[in-house]
Enzyme design. Structure first.
Site, PDB file in Angstrom:
ATOM      1  N   THR A 108     -30.867   6.240 -20.445  1.00  0.00           N
ATOM      2  CA  THR A 108     -32.295   6.406 -20.137  1.00  0.00           C
ATOM      3  C   THR A 108     -33.157   5.325 -20.783  1.00  0.00           C
ATOM      4  OG1 THR A 108     -31.989   8.778 -19.984  1.00  0.00           O
ATOM      5  CG2 THR A 108     -34.223   8.020 -20.406  1.00  0.00           C
ATOM      6  N   GLY A 165     -29.701   9.763 -28.106  1.00  0.00           N
ATOM      7  CA  GLY A 165     -29.240  10.604 -29.210  1.00  0.00           C
ATOM      8  C   GLY A 165     -28.390   9.814 -30.180  1.00  0.00           C
ATOM      9  N   GLU A 169     -29.400  15.247 -19.707  1.00  0.00           N
ATOM     10  CA  GLU A 169     -28.171  15.188 -18.893  1.00  0.00           C
ATOM     11  C   GLU A 169     -28.501  15.399 -17.410  1.00  0.00           C
ATOM     12  OE1 GLU A 169     -25.038  14.666 -20.493  1.00  0.00           O
ATOM     13  OE2 GLU A 169     -26.297  14.403 -22.263  1.00  0.00           O
TER      14      GLU A 169
END
Lengths: 685, 685
Positions: B166, B205, B451
């Protein structure tokens, strides 16, 4: 470590790694698409009767922007959030010009102030409500002349008060609270006690750290006889030292889902003695000899009067949550224009997608409906509230009570859902605290529960509606003007074609039919269940789902549609273009209510009728969607009040977002726990 | 100030102001009411195929209870939560016995571990997924032998990796990401760049503070030509010093709604050079001279293969959110038995009320349905996942892909709604962080978006189902065994009476009919819209609401009902009493799905049929409600994993609650900002 943090902060200021040189103008592009209408008119009419108070408060907030910018407080711990809220109150409250005399003349002004606070922060609004509405109005309505001094001290912030109703063991069932106040004739004192471990005042706003005064509810015991729940105004902390007084144990309820700025606390009483005059004696009196008297004979009605102070808090819930829904939609609609993703020739604004419009526009319509509800209960406020003091058993008070339970539940649930859909509609960036939804979500959640759990209080409205049906069945006149349409042999209005649904009177008749359909259903089911269950309590509880429980909702939605229709008519006289915009919103509200139905009533529609309803929803979503950015410009709060990086009116979402991220604590620094990383590398190497 | 805090803590220990002497036993009373069935059997079968891994992890968690008790971390700031999560991984991961060879043979084991972590904390699960699923599986599936060393370093935690897909400007539309990797033939390096301000990896993350390695996606540029999105395994921090490498700017994305323990970060690239071998070259290759080759000719399919690593993460979303729904229901159902409010003779458990059962039992049924979905995708996992590496264009991979997008969306949305209803069902005490819902809610929210945004990915399943309809229309055999029932001339099964609905085959036929009804509706609307819109893109987007968008949902619900029915049959062979309990749950699931319908299909039912459906829902809610405490005992996670004061199996909710409140920071102390109070008293006195 503080040193390290400061260095990181400085270095990030120097770096400024995001260079947005060409200002994106997707938001302006969207603005150019909408129809012309009178923004200023719509803004003023929407915020009536609060507009002047709102602008006063917004101007005050501008004086100290950091104090009202939620991003600044994103990393504050609980104590700092409480301090912040206290600072805000000290800043704003004294400048809003409230006093006791004015309040008796114009009770809505106090509500206006609290709602003005809620436009930025429900924490600030609620923390203020606790003191100046719950505490002070309990004194005003349940107390007598001897409590005037306390009232005046409250308005000048000499005392800070709270209202102790809920206990850890009893929330909705206030009549069964366990704390007792036993009259001791010898000393002319009341002795307050927590006789069981669950006889603890709990979740009491402003008690954890701030209040020096409290109005608490307790079972009044005279000569061994329990006379039910009554109110007492008692000191809880020493005014000079702020130490908790002997005989009371006070603590903070700890970490919670949101509203950390409110110091919710608990109180345990151990033979805590308070003077005779602490008893709030407007409706019940205790003679010095311990004799009980009350002007309200019926125990249930007396109890109702005692706890009726909740009504005012609920009005703030209705309007406050409307503001939260408004802020959520401001953010999501603006971001929906700014954010581009996919598309055949270059990426298009996500707000251009049918699905995205369907996700947001019905909530925009519901915002207008909530606003109509807020205005409705506010319009009645100045006539109904004084009645509660002078004639608490008046039918107009009872009517106001059910209207408010309905709108409190609908407005809070609706806002909560709106915020969540808006969060999801902003995707991952909606998950950033700086977007604004974090605070909106956490705070909004509890409003569905406090000031009366929606699922429980709404059942009071069921009773009221059912009683009206009984009156109608007996061919007597229904008292409430809002229930005149009740008809126990309803016939479904036929929908002639899709276009037909765009006539307000057709929509209103359909929503009236819906009320009557469910009302008849509920009456029949109640009768059926009376044969199945031996007592009325079981009958009632077993007729809830899909029968009784649906009534307040459908009646409330009809009322909002009618109010919204009146709003359109009012605008019509000033500016037809503006009225037309709001009419589309009103139509969308009504038709979406039908479209979104999951109850039995759908069986009363033909497949074609449902198709027309669906098609009309889509058509209106598109119509409203094209104008959505302009509508929001008209009815959004100012940027410094909304305080969202994504929802700012200048459309510079990415620039504002990255800037606040870079300035957050330790954006660029190594982890404070870097030793742990080095340590594990030694182990696993 | 730290001194003060410690003193307060000690004093509260001494005080212990809550004396619950007689243990309340409402929970045990409720337990005694239910039917007998085999708890152990139901537990094992429910947690299959993860049971052994779960118990291993739960035992490990018991070693350090404070590290997994959410109440302990309630007041932690962001850095401390990140540290805590890192400590948890270091504690658990090395003891779960993963390695590369085992993973190739038994890929589900890795998922089992991550799901085991999610039983306590999705933060822990996700932070682990980022490294060992997203990063390591990207290496495994997109890399070749030369990347084996990196893979092995990942399993031994030498490297900690992340996956950079992303960007701040592109989430769902991955194909349009802006970061480029340009091949420099002279040095045999790739040069990675952020050409625009929105070309920034965002929300990644484990990048903010932890990772030293990353697999990132970038547009591959060879000799000025863009070959689309490809993956590169690159170092981002120095292994020894943990300093960020030159040419990359890395920061932390700041405060967010939840999952604060995950260090989501951003990455900006400024001519960052990486060696030739960083290119993950299983499906596409670049020769040293800069020539492009790929075994997958079709650009769209190649892109699909590149980003297919998301599938594995989505499986964890499905199972992880099931766990969160499970924990929420554990808390709400136990508390519902413990909490008493109102009642004709003494107060009764709120779980005894029809409305309360209706609020919770359908969600309990949905939990079992979600569990069936988790087991379903897990059963297929070991056969489908290796295919993605060896035959990525296999129809079985495509089928698996749509199944997972459906279940990811349904499971996450369902869990989110479950948690919220459970929070509200616990009233005000549900709002306390120590109840557990705070963490469940905040964390769960983002899983609806990360996700793959539910609202977007679900549209992939629409295409798949539509294609199957086209195949059916052409009278050719449908490939997927799960879509064999498709029928484009469906006839509605007649419901004979209420009792009829309790036959599984009747319910299944009704849900099959529902799928076919909406499918035909969607096909017709698509055809109608083809005439109205000039291009397929607009046609598709304008057929979403109530037509295409509903398909994945109704197909998914049918599949879950069928799987749940298979589960009942499986239990039947071991223990009919247990099977009977689950059969009631399964029936409740199916009939509630119909009852809760707000779509056009309700017009296909008679009023009587809808009444029977409603009545059956209520009847089953009561039946399941009577057994709910026992069902939860069988299928709840252990107390130290759920970590809720309200949901503990011993039923001592008030005692546990007040104890943790008393021990929270500054429960009994004065406000840290007491000077502000003294100051304002001076001003207003």
């Amino acid at each position: 470590m503080a040193e390290l943090k400061r260095l990181n902060l400085i270095s990030s200021h120097i770096l400024g790694n995001f260079k947005f040189e060409t200002k994106s103008n997707s938001l302006d592009q969207y603005r150019a698409r909408g129809k012309n209408f009178n923004h200023d008119l719509l803004r003023r009419k929407t915020f009536e009767p609060f507009y002047d108070m709102y602008t006063l408060i917004w101007d005050l907030m501008k004086e100290k922007p950091d104090l009202y910018d939620h991003s600044v407080a994103a990393d504050f711990d609980r104590e700092k959030l409480k301090e912040r809220c206290h600072r805000q109150i000290m800043h704003l409250f004294p400048k809003c010009g409230l006093n006791h005399e004015l309040n008796l003349k114009n009770p809505i002004k106090k509500i206006s102030m609290c709602l003005g606070f809620c436009t930025n922060d429900i924490v600030l609004g609620t923390r203020t409500v606790v003191h100046i509405v719950l505490y002070t109005e309990a004194l005003t309505n349940l107390g007598t002349d001897k409590h005037l001094n306390l009232i005046n001290r409250a308005y000048t912030l000499k005392d800070y008060g709270c209202l102790g109703m809920t206990e850890i063991g009893h929330g909705s069932n206030v009549a069964s609270i366990e704390i007792t106040a036993t009259y001791d004739m010898a000393t002319r004192e009341f002795v307050i006690n927590s006789p069981t471990p669950t006889a603890v005042k709990w979740w009491i706003g402003a008690v954890g750290k701030t209040s020096n005064m409290a109005v608490i509810f307790a079972q009044l015991i005279l000569k061994g006889i329990n006379y039910g729940v009554h109110a007492f105004a008692i000191p809880i902390r020493d005014y000079e030292t702020h130490k908790i007084l002997d005989g009371i144990i006070i603590g903070d309820c700890g970490h919670k889902l949101g509203v950390q700025g409110i110091d919710n606390g608990f109180m345990i009483f151990r033979n805590y003695r308070v003077p005779y005059d602490c008893f709030l004696d407007r409706f019940s009196q205790v003679t010095p000899e311990g004799q009980f008297a009350s002007s309200i004979r019926n125990n249930k009605k007396r109890f109702g009067t005692m706890i009726s102070c909740l009504i005012r808090g609920r009005v703030v819930c209705i309007g406050g949550m409307e503001s939260y829904a408004r802020n959520a939609l401001t953010i999501a609609i603006r971001y929906g224009a700014i954010r581009k993703q996919f598309g055949p020739d270059g990426e298009r604004s996500i707000l251009d997608y049918q699905l995205h419009r369907y996700r947001l526009m019905p909530y925009l319509a519901r915002l207008f409906a909530s606003n109509a509800a807020t205005k409705f209960v506010s319009r009645l406020y100045n006539s109904r509230i004084p009645l509660m003091r002078t004639d608490p058993e008046s039918p107009l008070v009872t009517e106001y009570h059910w209207l408010i339970t309905v709108f409190k539940s609908l407005s809070t649930w609706n806002a909560f859902k709106t915020i969540q859909e808006c969060r999801e509609a902003c995707g991952g960036h909606g998950y950033s605290t700086y977007a604004g939804f974090n605070k909106l979500k956490q705070d909004a959640d509890v409003v569905c529960t406090f000031e009366g759990d929606n699922n429980v209080i709404i059942q009071q409205a069921e009773r009221y509606i059912l009683q009206a049906a009984q009156v109608r069945a007996a061919n007597k006149p229904i008292a409430s003007q809002y229930l005149q349409f009740i008809n126990l042999q309803p016939a479904k209005p036929k929908i002639e074609c899709a276009e037909h649904l765009k006539h307000p009177e057709v929509l209103i008749s359909l929503l009236e039919y819906r009320c009557n359909y469910y009302l008849v259903n509920a009456v029949n089911k109640l009768q059926e269940n009376m044969g199945r269950f031996s007592d009325m309590d079981s009958t009632w509880n077993n007729t809830q789902v899909r029968y009784l429980f649906v009534l307040p909702q459908v009646f409330g939605e009809l009322l909002m549609l009618k109010e919204l229709n009146n709003f359109v008519k009012e605008l019509q006289t000033s500016c037809p273009a503006t009225a037309q915009i709001v009419q589309s919103i009103m139509l969308l509200y009504g038709v979406h209510v039908l479209e979104n139905e999951s109850g039995m009533i759908k069986t009363q529609f033909t497949e074609n009728e449902v198709r027309w309803i669906n098609d009309t929803v889509i058509e209106l979503c598109n119509e409203v969607g094209e104008n959505a950015v302009n509508i929001m410009d008209a009815v959004a709060f100012p940027d410094h009040v909304v305080a969202s990086v994504l929802g700012h009116s200048d459309g510079q979402a990415y620039e504002r977002y990255t800037k606040v991220v870079e300035n957050a604590p330790n954006c660029y620094g190594p982890p404070e726990w870097i030793n742990l990383i080095h340590e594990h590398r030694k182990i696993f190497n």
